[in-house]
Design a protein around this motif. Structure first.
Motif, short mmCIF file in Angstrom:
data_model
loop_
_atom_site.label_atom_id
_atom_site.label_comp_id
_atom_site.label_asym_id
_atom_site.label_seq_id
_atom_site.Cartn_x
_atom_site.Cartn_y
_atom_site.Cartn_z
N TRP A 125 0.84 -1.21 0.00
CA TRP A 125 0.00 0.00 0.00
C TRP A 125 0.87 1.25 0.00
O TRP A 125 0.61 2.19 -0.76
N ARG A 126 1.90 1.27 0.81
CA ARG A 126 2.78 2.44 0.88
C ARG A 126 3.45 2.69 -0.48
O ARG A 126 3.58 3.85 -0.91
N GLU A 127 3.86 1.64 -1.15
CA GLU A 127 4.50 1.80 -2.46
C GLU A 127 3.53 2.42 -3.47
O GLU A 127 3.90 3.33 -4.24
N MET A 128 2.29 1.95 -3.48
CA MET A 128 1.30 2.49 -4.41
C MET A 128 1.00 3.95 -4.12
O MET A 128 0.89 4.77 -5.05
N VAL A 129 0.89 4.29 -2.86
CA VAL A 129 0.57 5.66 -2.47
C VAL A 129 1.72 6.61 -2.80
O VAL A 129 1.52 7.71 -3.31
N GLU A 130 2.93 6.17 -2.51
CA GLU A 130 4.10 7.00 -2.82
C GLU A 130 4.22 7.19 -4.34
O GLU A 130 4.61 8.27 -4.81
N ALA A 131 3.88 6.15 -5.13
CA ALA A 131 3.92 6.27 -6.59
C ALA A 131 2.92 7.30 -7.07
O ALA A 131 3.11 7.92 -8.12
N ALA A 132 1.83 7.49 -6.31
CA ALA A 132 0.83 8.51 -6.64
C ALA A 132 1.20 9.87 -6.05
O ALA A 132 0.39 10.80 -6.09
N GLU A 133 2.41 9.98 -5.52
CA GLU A 133 2.95 11.23 -4.95
C GLU A 133 2.14 11.71 -3.74
O GLU A 133 1.91 12.90 -3.55
N ILE A 134 1.71 10.73 -2.93
CA ILE A 134 1.04 11.01 -1.67
C ILE A 134 1.97 10.58 -0.54
O ILE A 134 2.63 9.53 -0.62
N ASP A 135 2.06 11.38 0.51
CA ASP A 135 2.90 11.07 1.66
C ASP A 135 2.27 9.91 2.44
O ASP A 135 1.26 10.09 3.13
N ALA A 136 2.84 8.72 2.32
CA ALA A 136 2.27 7.53 2.96
C ALA A 136 2.34 7.64 4.48
O ALA A 136 1.41 7.21 5.17
N ASP A 137 3.43 8.19 5.02
CA ASP A 137 3.55 8.34 6.47
C ASP A 137 2.42 9.22 7.01
O ASP A 137 1.77 8.88 8.01
N ALA A 138 2.18 10.34 6.35
CA ALA A 138 1.14 11.27 6.79
C ALA A 138 -0.24 10.63 6.68
O ALA A 138 -1.09 10.79 7.57
N ALA A 139 -0.47 9.90 5.57
CA ALA A 139 -1.77 9.26 5.38
C ALA A 139 -2.02 8.20 6.44
O ALA A 139 -3.13 8.10 6.99
N GLU A 140 -1.01 7.41 6.72
CA GLU A 140 -1.18 6.35 7.72
C GLU A 140 -1.39 6.94 9.11
O GLU A 140 -2.23 6.46 9.88
N THR A 141 -0.64 7.98 9.43
CA THR A 141 -0.81 8.64 10.73
C THR A 141 -2.20 9.23 10.87
O THR A 141 -2.85 9.12 11.92
N ALA A 142 -2.69 9.84 9.78
CA ALA A 142 -4.03 10.43 9.80
C ALA A 142 -5.10 9.37 9.97
O ALA A 142 -6.10 9.57 10.67
N MET A 143 -4.94 8.21 9.31
CA MET A 143 -5.91 7.14 9.47
C MET A 143 -5.94 6.64 10.90
O MET A 143 -7.02 6.43 11.49
N LYS A 144 -4.80 6.45 11.52
CA LYS A 144 -4.75 5.96 12.88
C LYS A 144 -5.41 6.97 13.83
O LYS A 144 -6.08 6.59 14.80
N ALA A 145 -5.23 8.27 13.54
CA ALA A 145 -5.87 9.30 14.36
C ALA A 145 -7.38 9.25 14.19
O ALA A 145 -8.13 9.39 15.18
N ALA A 146 -7.87 9.05 12.96
CA ALA A 146 -9.32 8.98 12.73
C ALA A 146 -9.92 7.76 13.40
O ALA A 146 -11.03 7.81 13.95
N ILE A 147 -9.19 6.64 13.38
CA ILE A 147 -9.66 5.43 14.05
C ILE A 147 -9.77 5.69 15.56
O ILE A 147 -10.76 5.32 16.20
N ALA A 148 -8.78 6.36 16.12
CA ALA A 148 -8.81 6.67 17.55
C ALA A 148 -9.94 7.66 17.87
O ALA A 148 -10.65 7.50 18.86
N ASP A 149 -10.12 8.68 17.03
CA ASP A 149 -11.17 9.68 17.25
C ASP A 149 -12.55 9.05 17.32
O ASP A 149 -13.43 9.51 18.06
N ASN A 150 -12.75 8.00 16.54
CA ASN A 150 -14.07 7.37 16.45
C ASN A 150 -14.17 6.05 17.21
O ASN A 150 -15.18 5.36 17.09
N ASP A 151 -13.14 5.74 18.00
CA ASP A 151 -13.09 4.49 18.76
C ASP A 151 -13.44 3.32 17.85
O ASP A 151 -14.28 2.47 18.17
N ALA A 152 -12.79 3.25 16.69
CA ALA A 152 -13.11 2.28 15.66
C ALA A 152 -12.15 1.11 15.60
O ALA A 152 -12.38 0.17 14.84
N GLY A 153 -11.06 1.15 16.37
CA GLY A 153 -10.03 0.12 16.26
C GLY A 153 -10.35 -1.15 17.02
O GLY A 153 -11.20 -1.18 17.90
N LEU A 154 -9.64 -2.21 16.65
CA LEU A 154 -9.79 -3.51 17.33
C LEU A 154 -9.21 -3.46 18.74
O LEU A 154 -8.26 -2.72 19.00
#
Length: 338
Positions: A309-338
């Motif tokens: 996933w990180r390789e595909m996102v970086e190939a699309a010129e998207i910051d994979a680290d930032a995207a992954e960090t943002a997803m983890k924050a959204a999961i925490a915000d919504n108490d959505a994680g396992l």
């Protein structure tokens, strides 16, 4: 074709939305590839009713279910090209086209559909402006986390070695292949035949799909842990968006929200729990709960899928680290994680 008969707003609704009531009526052709009686459409009907009432009846919907406007894989382009005004899209059906949102397909991220949908939508909104820039993004959501259902017991990842499994999407397929499974590309409608003939040993599905597609008596072993979720989006044609007044666009923006992303899947999630309960009460069905060591092994095995996933996102010129960090924050915000 099926008209939504939910225009009981009357004079009270017109008074509640005086600005919208003066707008030129807009009827939106709503294309979906699921049937009109699918649990998702029950929640979506509530959303359509809310939009219609908020607009004082100036926004209406005509629903085209069951692939009336085109194949499931084509629904993004139906909205882009103005053939439909709103469509249901499964980004996973367009392999490689929408790499960012495919993070939501990675295994073992979400505990349930409602909180998971709100987290997915909250996270994806800024990325949708680029990744889905040729349509107007409305909302993103998911079904209840599914698992694998097989003809023989599966508890640890080593049990998959040599088995033939139908994955729900390419992301999950890559994950299962890395564990030694052979993946079979087939629609859910084809699975019963493949399982009963012995061509496949299992499928990845939410519990409700086992009943919908008649698979329950063909795959009686269930890995008892939430493994994956499929992503969906509702998108609006840019031509339809331009037909709306500023007031109508404001109303649509209000109801294209993370809150509603969770609301529309509530009934679908309830259906999934009911179907699981039916299977649990049937002695022919066996639920295998992994040990702590097996659970750790399942989670550890996700590393290659995340790397892809990180390789595909970086190939699309998207910051994979930032995207992954943002997803983890959204999961925490919504108490959505396992």
């Amino acid at each position: 074709m099926m008209r939504t008969a939910i225009l009981a707003a009357g004079a009270a609704a017109l008074m509640a939305a005086p600005v919208a009531a003066e707008d030129k009526p807009v009827n939106l052709r709503f294309g979906v590839w699921v049937g009109a009686n699918h649990p998702l459409m029950q929640g979506t009907a509530k959303w359509m009713q809310a939009v219609e009432e908020a607009s004082g009846g100036s926004i209406e919907f005509t629903l085209y279910p069951a692939r009336q406007l085109g194949a499931a894989v084509d629904h993004y382009d139906l909205a882009r090209d103005g053939i439909a005004d709103i469509t249901l899209v499964n980004p996973g059906y367009n392999a490689g086209r929408f790499p960012v949102i495919s993070y939501g397909e990675l295994p073992f991220n979400f505990k349930d559909a409602v909180s998971g949908s709100r987290a997915l939508d909250q996270w994806y909104r800024p990325y949708a402006e680029e990744e889905m820039s040729d349509v107007k993004f409305c909302m993103a959501f998911m079904h209840s986390p599914g698992t694998i259902h097989t003809t023989a017991p599966v508890s640890g990842p080593e049990d998959l070695d040599g088995m033939s499994i139908r994955p729900a999407n390419g992301t999950l397929g890559n994950y299962l292949s890395g564990l030694g499974a052979t993946t079979i590309q087939a629609s859910a409608a084809e699975m019963r035949d493949l399982l009963t003939r012995g061509t496949a040993d299992g499928t990845a599905s939410p519990y409700s799909s086992l009943v919908t597609w008649g698979i329950a008596d063909a795959a009686t072993y269930h890995l008892d842990m939430p493994m994956y979720a499929a992503n969906f989006v509702y998108v609006i044609s840019p031509m339809a968006w331009d037909r709306m007044s500023a007031a109508q666009q404001e109303i649509m923006g209000e109801y294209c929200s993370s809150e509603w992303a969770g609301n529309i899947v509530e009934l679908w999630a309830e259906e999934d729990l009911k179907e699981r309960a039916v299977l649990e009460a049937d002695p022919a069905h066996v639920f295998s709960a992994p040990s702590e060591a097996e659970r750790a092994a399942w989670l550890e095995a996700t590393a290659p899928a995340v790397a892809r996933w990180r390789e595909m996102v970086e190939a699309a010129e998207i910051d994979a680290d930032a995207a992954e960090t943002a997803m983890k924050a959204a999961i925490a915000d919504n108490d959505a994680g396992l």
